[in-house]
Design an enzyme around this catalytic site. Sequence first.
Site, PDB file in Angstrom:
ATOM      1  N   HIS A  37      64.155  57.820  71.612  1.00  0.00           N
ATOM      2  CA  HIS A  37      63.379  56.720  71.747  1.00  0.00           C
ATOM      3  C   HIS A  37      64.142  55.509  72.678  1.00  0.00           C
ATOM      4  CE1 HIS A  37      62.443  57.362  67.189  1.00  0.00           C
ATOM      5  NE2 HIS A  37      61.212  57.393  67.828  1.00  0.00           N
ATOM      6  N   ASP A 150      56.702  65.568  71.813  1.00  0.00           N
ATOM      7  CA  ASP A 150      55.708  65.607  71.325  1.00  0.00           C
ATOM      8  C   ASP A 150      54.732  65.725  72.268  1.00  0.00           C
ATOM      9  OD1 ASP A 150      56.472  64.884  68.344  1.00  0.00           O
ATOM     10  OD2 ASP A 150      57.274  63.297  69.327  1.00  0.00           O
ATOM     11  N   SER A 185      65.162  64.127  67.101  1.00  0.00           N
ATOM     12  CA  SER A 185      63.996  63.706  66.140  1.00  0.00           C
ATOM     13  C   SER A 185      64.385  62.879  64.991  1.00  0.00           C
ATOM     14  CB  SER A 185      63.172  65.155  65.966  1.00  0.00           C
ATOM     15  OG  SER A 185      62.442  64.941  64.941  1.00  0.00           O
ATOM     16  N   SER A 186      63.657  62.147  64.503  1.00  0.00           N
ATOM     17  CA  SER A 186      63.704  61.513  63.508  1.00  0.00           C
ATOM     18  C   SER A 186      63.950  62.418  62.166  1.00  0.00           C
ATOM     19  CB  SER A 186      62.681  60.377  63.149  1.00  0.00           C
ATOM     20  OG  SER A 186      62.515  59.572  64.183  1.00  0.00           O
ATOM     21  N   ARG A 187      63.213  63.485  62.297  1.00  0.00           N
ATOM     22  CA  ARG A 187      63.133  64.402  61.174  1.00  0.00           C
ATOM     23  C   ARG A 187      64.375  65.433  61.222  1.00  0.00           C
ATOM     24  NH1 ARG A 187      57.146  64.351  62.057  1.00  0.00           N
ATOM     25  NH2 ARG A 187      56.310  63.321  60.249  1.00  0.00           N
TER      26      ARG A 187
END
Length: 282
Positions: A37, A150, A185-187
């Site tokens: 981000h 993504d 990644s946030s995940r």
Amino acid sequence: MDIVRTVADLRTRVSAWRGTGETVGLVPTMGGIHEGHLALVRAAGERFDRTVATLFVNPKQFAPGEDFGAYPRDEEGDAGRLDAEGVDLLFVPPESVMYPEAHATRVEVADLGSILEGAFRPDFFTGVATVVAKLLLQVLPDAALFGEKDFQQLRVVQRMVLDLDVPVEIVGVPTVREPDGLAFSSRNLYLSAPEREIAPALFATLSAVAEAVRAGADPEWRERWAESELVSAGFDSVDYVAVRDGATLGRYLGPYAAGQGPGRVLAAARLGKARLIDNVAL
Ligand code: PAF
């Protein structure tokens, strides 16, 4: 950095900048702010006078049983990271602002939104396209920036903006990776320590597929090879590994040949509680 929570407040700030001729870049996020981000924020800062970020965990892009409840939520921490990187305005709408009770409109990008990720998460891209269309119309920036991690989402949003004549440029920003290759990644927060050791195999395997296909290997054979490589590396299961045309995400007709257009190798695989996606350029 100011934080606003209503569309009226958002528009008041953006129109004040517009009034003095300033340009605006938009970085939509669901929070869990990480280096990927921050790269989008930096890219916006290089090109535009003002950067608006948004923070909204969009319920419409999660199916029942997916990780909507578990998705990382830390407004204070996320706001601090975005502020430190130079975001001017953060829009954090409550769900009642994004989807008031009578809200009924859905934006569906047919075909492109139903293959690959869309085949495994049928309502996902309709949820993404609906929320992104709203955010673009709420902010009306010069451009919105999306991570190439993504990749299909980027293509879906580009298609939607073209189809609906939304006057906003959609900019893709290259994936940011950990030193061992794992895409931010946030995940990734869902990975246990042993799973975190296994996770970089995704990028390594996709890179090996890209190299082999560039050298003339059969794409479909390499897709199958990669699926078994990932399971041998410790992934629980593989949703897909796909060698595709990077513009349409369609299959290549016949063997891949350099000059056929920019190709992409995309994958989704499950590891513990995480479902990781990644892609590399051919
Ligand atoms: O990529 C994301 O974080 C989300 O899908 C987005 C684009 C912010 C829409 O909710």
